[in-house]
Structure formats: structure tokens, C-alpha cells
Enzyme design. Structure first.
Site, PDB file in Angstrom:
ATOM      1  CG  ASP A 187      -8.072  -3.558  -3.161  1.00 60.91           C
ATOM      2  OD1 ASP A 187      -8.690  -4.696  -3.858  1.00 60.91           O
ATOM      3  OD2 ASP A 187      -8.289  -3.385  -1.991  1.00 60.91           O
ATOM      4  CG  ASP A 210      -2.446  -1.437   1.185  1.00 57.79           C
ATOM      5  OD1 ASP A 210      -2.332  -1.100  -0.019  1.00 57.79           O
ATOM      6  OD2 ASP A 210      -2.553  -1.463   1.650  1.00 57.79           O
TER       7      ASP A 210
HETATM    8  N1  GLY Z   1      -7.242  -1.452   0.263  1.00 61.56           N
HETATM    9  C1  GLY Z   1      -8.091  -2.125   1.141  1.00 61.56           C
HETATM   10  C2  GLY Z   1      -9.822  -1.473   0.909  1.00 61.56           C
HETATM   11  O1  GLY Z   1      -9.989  -1.786  -0.328  1.00 61.56           O
HETATM   12  O2  GLY Z   1     -10.315  -1.818   2.417  1.00 61.56           O
END
Ligand code: GLY
Length: 412
Positions: free
Chosen positions: A184, A123
Site C-alpha cells: 500500500d 499514510d
Molecule cells: N492501506 C490499508 C488498506 O488498504 O486497508
């Protein structure tokens, strides 16, 4: 890599076709009487007041995450959402020119500095590009560049050539996931594309493209919805499992995952000019917007396949991400398709700017929006405000404001 697409060069293309960048009606260049300019202005003013309230709720070393049981929950820098509030403050500085926001954004960005070395999850794009990236763009502070480049280098340590993708989460033997990749992860590629531009080293972008291509090959179903998690065999690089972590079922379309995919492929098209990414973005947009389970106000339930008996929770964060992505995507298509995406984005924005989704001034701990969902299967953050819903709401306001002023929608 092909020439990068910019809003401007696309606009010139449209002009050549006799169409024009702001062709269409009320949702393009400012049209009198639609109230959109005053809505944007009043929502940005509201956001500014709320953000200062929220800013007072967590010390500078911690980051606003959500509001539960009447108090703001703050997180340490390692949590995946920590870039969003600094990013919101940068956007509010951009909107207002007020040094107060610049100073607060700078302080909260500084508290994320150590994340540039974090190799433990994927992330870093969310954390660093939204904070340091926006800060660099708005201030030109050259001390932000090495932090972003180190972050991109740390992110690349999770790219293993045998698989050809960035590993999102660490292996999870309990779920049988050897090399999990989540949809994601498309969002974190923006940091890599930036790093190649800033450094002149093509490797970051090459790996981002490899990731986007393999995700395109393996993450999508026939109907253009995406799985949440695809886990790969770390030796052969072949998909082993296609499942969910945060959606209703392995076969369902988790709403935020569809939004990440839409935003991710729109951004990847901007960065590369590859038609296959634009085509995928439009296919995802159409899956979302033409879905019979999308409510009339265009704020989705947390999963598009939630059974009727469980249609309780919306996910405002998915709506906000979708809204921002659609505004950008509308610039890369023409005619009725352009108008459809833009009208849909405006409709989402109007929904979010009103009850029951938008908070009243002074409430909600300082968050802007209510009714998002973190993860229902984990029983975490159900029907609450979330920092990323607010970030993409403010980003949508700014994108629409620029569009109506005849400016590039995405500033880099
Ligand atoms: N990237 C984690 C979520 O969207 O919850």
C-alpha cells in the site's frame, strides 16, 4: 531522474507513430451510442447528491469512514482514510464548479491540518495529497503548499537509509516484524514526487525511487502478485519475513494490495519515466485481469486466492482503485494493450455503477458504493461501504470524462 511522463507528451508520441491519443473505439474519445458520457454525467450527479448527505453525517472535525448498522461511522483525523472524503468533495467541485463543494472541501481539508506533523505511520500521502493536494491543484491556495511540504518531510522521517525504504507500520514484536513495509505504501510516494517538484529539493523523489525499487525487488512473486507485508531487518536491510495482515494467507494475493501496486507503479512511471515501473504496472494489470479467479464483472473477491468455499465477499474498493489505475495505464501503452486496459476499466466502471454495488439515492448513509472489505482477518469493515472505494470511483469517472474530452487523464 528522467523526464516526467505526461499524458500530453505521450499522446504526442502516439501521434508521431500514427496512432493517436484516443485511438481505439468507444472507450477513448466520445463515441455516440455507447452511453458512457451520459453514464459518467449521471454518476457524477448521483455522487454529488450522496456526498452532501454523507457530509451531514459527521461534524467537520471528524471524517466519514463507513456505514454500519444503519449509521455512518466517523473517524478522527489520525485514521488512515481521512483524506478520501475531502478529496471526493474536491473532485465534485472540479466536476460541478459549484462553490458549495469547494467550501465543504475546504472545511474538511482544514480539519486535517495537524496531520502534517504525524510521524506515526506512513499514510500521509493518502491523508494530505488527496485533500490538500487536490485543493492546491484546483484553487491554487498557496497556504496549502507548506502543509504538503511539511507532510512530505514528516513522511521522510520514516525512511531509514540502512534499509532504504519508508517504514509503513511501526515495529510489531508480536508478529516478529522489525521494519514492516506494505505494498500500500507505494501510494504515499505521490506526495514525495510532488514535494520535489514544488520545492526543487530532489531528496523526496530520490527516496521515493529508492522505495519503489526495493519494493520491486522484494515484494513480488514469480506470478507478479505481491505479498502484503515484507518486514526487513533494520540493521542489514534484508527481507526477514514475507507475510500478510489483511489477506487470506501469506502466500495469497490480497485483492486491494494488487490494486495498490498497480496504481502505485503506474503513478511512479508517470513521475519518473522509468520503464521498469511501467513494465511492473503492466505485469500487475495482467495478473489481475487474466486471473482465473476474477469474476466476469471484474469486481474481485477480497483475495484472489480465496478458496471456493469462502467466495462470499467481493472488494469493491479494489475494483475502484484498479479501474482508476487502468485508465491512466492505458495512456502509457498502445494498440491492443491500450484497448484491453481501457475496455477493462470501462467494464469495471459499468459494474460499479449498477446493482448490487451502487447504492440507491438517499441510502447507504450517503456513501456511493457498497460491498467493500476493510480487513477480514481482523473482522473489521466486512462487506460495507468505504470512503476510499467512493474516492477512486469518482476519480475514475473524472479520468474517463477527461479522456473522452481529449484532455490529459491525470491533472497535476
Ligand atoms: N492501506 C490499508 C488498506 O488498504 O486497508
Amino acid at each position: 531522474m528522467k523526464k516526467r511522463i505526461t499524458n500530453l507528451c505521450f499522446c504526442l508520441g502516439l501521434l508521431a507513430l500514427g496512432s493517436g491519443c484516443n485511438s481505439g473505439n468507444t472507450s477513448g474519445r466520445a463515441a455516440s451510442g455507447d452511453g458512457l458520457d451520459s453514464l459518467i454525467a449521471s454518476e457524477l450527479a448521483f455522487a454529488a447528491g450522496q456526498a452532501l448527505l454523507l457530509d451531514s453525517q459527521c461534524p467537520d472535525t471528524l471524517f466519514p469512514r463507513t456505514f454500519e448498522q444503519d449509521s455512518v461511522r466517523c473517524s478522527r483525523s489520525g485514521w488512515w482514510t481521512t483524506g478520501f472524503f475531502p478529496g471526493e468533495l474536491w473532485y465534485l467541485y472540479e466536476a460541478s464548479g459549484d462553490d458549495l463543494f469547494r467550501n465543504r472541501a475546504r472545511a474538511r481539508t482544514a480539519a486535517l491540518t495537524s496531520e502534517q506533523y504525524n510521524r506515526n505511520d506512513h499514510d500521509l500521502g493518502f491523508k494530505l495529497y488527496n485533500s490538500f493536494g487536490n485543493g492546491l491543484r484546483l484553487t491554487g491556495d498557496s497556504s496549502y503548499t507548506p502543509v504538503l511540504l511539511q507532510g512530505a518531510t514528516s513522511l521522510l522521517t520514516r525512511f531509514h537509509p540502512s534499509v532504504g525504504l519508508i517504514m509503513s507500520w511501526n515495529p510489531n514484536p508480536g508478529r516478529g516484524w522489525d521494519y514492516p513495509v506494505i505494498i500500500d505504501n507505494m501510494m504515499n510516494l505521490e506526495l514525495l514526487f510532488w514535494a520535489s517538484r514544488a520545492s526543487g529539493n530532489p531528496v523526496y523523489a530520490e527516496r521515493a525511487i529508492a522505495h519503489a525499487d526495493k519494493t520491486l525487488a522484494n515484494h513480488f512473486r514469480e506470478d507478479n502478485s505481491s505479498y502484503h507485508v515484507v518486514s526487513y531487518d533494520s540493521i542489514t536491510g534484508q527481507p526477514q519475513a514475507k507475510e500478510t495482515a489483511q489477506g487470506y494467507s501469506n502466500a495469497s494475493a490480497w485483492a486491494r494490495g494488487q490494486a495498490w501496486g498497480l496504481y502505485g507503479y503506474t503513478m511512479a512511471y508517470r513521475e519518473t519515466g522509468f520503464a521498469r515501473y511501467l513494465e511492473q504496472a503492466t505485469r500487475i494489470a495482467d495478473f489481475i485481469l487474466q486471473n482465473p479467479n476474477l469474476p466476469e464483472d471484474k469486481v474481485p473477491y477480497w483475495d484472489f486466492d480465496t478458496p471456493d468455499s469462502l467466495k462470499v465477499y467481493r472488494d469493491v474498493s479494489a475494483a475502484a482503485i484498479t479501474c482508476s489505475a487502468l485508465i491512466e495505464l492505458s495512456r502509457y501503452v498502445a494498440g491492443e494493450q491500450q484497448q484491453f486496459y481501457l475496455d477493462s476499466a470501462v467494464q469495471i466502471l459499468r459494474s460499479l455503477a449498477a446493482a448490487p454495488y451502487r447504492a440507491e439515492k438517499g441510502e447507504n448513509g450517503g456513501f456511493l458504493l457498497k460491498h467493500s472489505v476493510g480487513s477480514i482477518p481482523h473482522g473489521s469493515e466486512v462487506d460495507v461501504p468505504l470512503s476510499y472505494a467512493d474516492y477512486y470511483f469518482v476519480e475514475s469517472l473524472l479520468r474517463l470524462k477527461r479522456l473522452r474530452a481529449g484532455e490529459e487523464v491525470v491533472k497535476q
